[in-house]
Write a protein that holds these residues in place. Structure first.
Motif, mmCIF file in Angstrom:
data_model
loop_
_atom_site.group_PDB
_atom_site.id
_atom_site.type_symbol
_atom_site.label_atom_id
_atom_site.label_comp_id
_atom_site.label_asym_id
_atom_site.label_seq_id
_atom_site.Cartn_x
_atom_site.Cartn_y
_atom_site.Cartn_z
ATOM 1 N N LYS A 120 -11.752 12.771 -4.712
ATOM 2 C CA LYS A 120 -10.262 11.971 -4.984
ATOM 3 C C LYS A 120 -10.192 12.014 -6.552
ATOM 4 O O LYS A 120 -8.979 12.208 -7.084
ATOM 5 C CB LYS A 120 -10.385 10.507 -4.550
ATOM 6 N N LEU A 131 -13.730 6.077 -7.774
ATOM 7 C CA LEU A 131 -13.206 6.897 -6.819
ATOM 8 C C LEU A 131 -14.491 8.051 -6.366
ATOM 9 O O LEU A 131 -15.356 7.848 -7.058
ATOM 10 C CB LEU A 131 -12.152 7.743 -7.227
ATOM 11 N N ASP A 147 -1.226 6.809 0.654
ATOM 12 C CA ASP A 147 -2.844 7.072 0.450
ATOM 13 C C ASP A 147 -3.884 6.004 0.825
ATOM 14 O O ASP A 147 -4.967 6.050 0.712
ATOM 15 C CB ASP A 147 -3.083 7.891 -0.599
ATOM 16 N N THR A 197 -6.597 13.367 -8.122
ATOM 17 C CA THR A 197 -5.721 12.770 -9.049
ATOM 18 C C THR A 197 -5.636 13.363 -10.210
ATOM 19 O O THR A 197 -4.503 13.418 -10.962
ATOM 20 C CB THR A 197 -6.553 11.313 -9.260
ATOM 21 N N THR A 255 0.915 -1.274 0.150
ATOM 22 C CA THR A 255 -0.061 0.170 0.132
ATOM 23 C C THR A 255 0.949 1.030 -0.014
ATOM 24 O O THR A 255 2.036 1.265 0.530
ATOM 25 C CB THR A 255 -0.763 0.036 1.335
ATOM 26 N N THR A 256 0.305 2.430 -0.574
ATOM 27 C CA THR A 256 1.037 3.484 -0.964
ATOM 28 C C THR A 256 0.676 4.424 0.542
ATOM 29 O O THR A 256 -0.257 4.043 1.236
ATOM 30 C CB THR A 256 0.846 4.333 -2.105
ATOM 31 N N VAL A 264 -5.820 3.524 -12.069
ATOM 32 C CA VAL A 264 -6.509 4.657 -11.828
ATOM 33 C C VAL A 264 -5.916 5.703 -12.765
ATOM 34 O O VAL A 264 -6.904 6.280 -13.368
ATOM 35 C CB VAL A 264 -6.709 5.361 -10.379
ATOM 36 N N SER A 298 -3.697 2.941 -0.860
ATOM 37 C CA SER A 298 -4.188 2.374 -1.873
ATOM 38 C C SER A 298 -2.972 1.434 -2.353
ATOM 39 O O SER A 298 -1.817 1.977 -1.923
ATOM 40 C CB SER A 298 -4.688 3.111 -3.387
ATOM 41 N N THR A 299 -3.179 0.593 -3.161
ATOM 42 C CA THR A 299 -1.931 -0.268 -3.815
ATOM 43 C C THR A 299 -1.305 0.513 -4.974
ATOM 44 O O THR A 299 -1.880 1.147 -5.762
ATOM 45 C CB THR A 299 -2.370 -1.689 -3.993
ATOM 46 N N ALA A 356 -3.409 -0.459 -7.990
ATOM 47 C CA ALA A 356 -4.769 0.372 -7.942
ATOM 48 C C ALA A 356 -4.225 1.710 -8.460
ATOM 49 O O ALA A 356 -5.034 2.331 -9.297
ATOM 50 C CB ALA A 356 -5.354 0.295 -6.598
ATOM 51 N N ARG A 357 -3.402 2.450 -7.859
ATOM 52 C CA ARG A 357 -2.940 3.773 -8.324
ATOM 53 C C ARG A 357 -2.621 3.812 -9.832
ATOM 54 O O ARG A 357 -2.899 4.725 -10.437
ATOM 55 C CB ARG A 357 -1.793 4.252 -7.426
#
Length: 425
Positions: free
Chosen positions: A340, A336, A301, A344, A298-299, A311, A303-304, A307-308
């Motif tokens: 968000k 999202l 924020d 992004t 995970t990062t 997105v 999320s993985t 996933a980032r």
């Protein structure tokens, strides 16, 4: 407890005219003189007897070399290698008069016995620490750059096995200073592969993808390994931040004819990302099953990494489909919330990975056609209202010019008709 046969041989050895030969013979016959249950104590007793005999440095070196080769001949006895290796080093370092003269033998014990045994037992951290204790800057032994590279590469690889990229990178930096002197293809390959794995571990996915792809062309590795390295390159490219640099890497991988022969889920993700197609959650979930643990971490924020990346890719894909879109609608498309989605988009525009602008009053995002340059700040487009007005004015002007040309053509072709219409008007 020491076996009776060995105890008898050790008692007779000092009385022989050539004690060195006697101890060497005992080592050669250790399997006959000892038994599996007593081998550890027997070898310890033999080591103690050799050092107690005070044979001199030259003879002691010869016997230690025989000791090391004898232990290595006892295959699949890795715990024995560690125990006897530690005992030998402890015995040598306890005798100050010979310690400096036996540095080469101590290095061989650590390198060829203890570290190798830890690696075989998959105790990679202990193996790395053991190898790091080998002196490589001593005046007592001649050490070539090739010797240093051999040790440091093993240390790097062992640290990577326990996901300690920080410690691995420290030794990789040492390697960078001397790799230009190395001509051995295998060592050069291990260095490049280690560098790629460190980039991968540190989430420098774009650089890792390029490194893995370059390695995949190496003739020094088998075809199966080349395809595996190509697969790693594709995974890292997919995980890299969306933008022009990643697009170039994706294009290079997509055009590699070998990519189509890899797992279907990998090539499908590569193809859709290269062609800026939207990714479905089911495809992403299937692809995630083949990733390493650090690639699923995970990062900040929450999320993985995957996933980032998905997105950001889908946001780029949406910019190809829409001229403008609302925050909430974009959030629904990306999975999202509206806030968000706005954050992004703003981040990608600011970093030069997406061209467009944001109208926070109307909660709209306007995409500008064309590719961003990848330079920070280059993604900000002109204000949308002014740009649209200029486009509208241009269209009106073009229409007026077309109408004027049409009128001139009619007047030149039918002057009487035009004159009559003007009088009537």
């Amino acid at each position: 407890m020491v076996s009776p046969q060995l105890a008898k041989a050790l008692a007779e050895a000092p009385q022989q005219p050539d004690a060195k030969a006697a101890y060497t013979t005992i080592l050669s016959n250790i399997k006959e003189l000892s038994s599996p249950s007593s081998i550890t104590e027997d070898l310890k007793a033999l080591a103690d007897a050799v050092f107690a005999a005070s044979l001199g440095v030259v003879d002691t070196r010869a016997i230690l070399s025989k000791f090391i080769s004898t232990l290595r001949s006892l295959e699949n006895h890795h715990d024995l290698w560690i125990t006897i290796g530690d005992h030998l080093i402890k015995t040598i370092t306890s005798q100050a008069s010979i310690t400096s003269s036996l540095q080469e033998e101590v290095a061989q014990i650590r390198t060829h016995l203890i570290a190798t045994a830890h690696e075989a037992n998959e105790d990679f951290l202990l193996a790395a620490k053991t190898l790091s204790e080998v002196p490589l800057d001593s005046s007592q032994r001649r050490i070539t750059d090739a010797d240093k590279v051999s040790i440091w590469i093993r240390i790097v690889r062992n640290y990577l096995e326990v996901d300690d990229s920080t410690a691995a990178e420290m030794y990789l930096n040492k390697l960078k200073n001397i790799m230009h002197t190395i001509t051995d293809p295998e060592q050069i390959l291990h260095f490049k592969l280690s560098a790629a794995r460190i980039q991968d571990s540190k989430r420098q996915f774009l650089a890792a993808a390029q490194s893995y792809h370059d390695i995949s062309f190496s003739p020094s590795i088998a075809e199966e390994e080349r395809l595996h390295t190509l697969s790693m390159a594709i995974k890292c490219a997919i995980l890299a931040p969306a933008g022009p640099p990643r697009s170039r890497v994706l294009g290079r991988l997509y055009k590699d004819e070998r990519s189509a022969s890899l797992a279907a889920e990998e090539f499908s993700m590569l193809e859709k990302m290269f062609l800026d197609r939207l990714l479905a959650p089911s495809e992403v979930e299937k692809f995630a099953q083949g990733l390493a643990p650090h690639q699923l971490a995970t990062t900040s924020d929450g999320s993985t990494v995957l996933a980032r990346a998905v997105v950001e890719h889908n946001l780029l894909g949406a910019s190809r489909l829409y001229v403008n879109i609302g925050f909430d609608e974009l959030g629904l498309l990306l999975g999202l919330d509206g806030q968000k989605a706005e954050d992004t988009t703003a981040k990608m525009i600011e970093q030069g990975r997406l061209k467009g602008s944001i109208d926070q009053i109307d909660r709209m995002i306007w995409f500008d056609k064309g590719d961003a340059s990848g330079e920070k700040g280059s993604g900000r487009a002109d204000r949308v209202v002014g740009k649209e007005m200029r486009r509208w004015d241009g269209n009106v002007q073009a229409l007026a010019e077309d109408l004027e040309r049409l009128t001139d053509s009619i007047q030149s072709e039918f002057p009487e008709f035009v004159a009559a219409q003007l009088v009537a008007a």
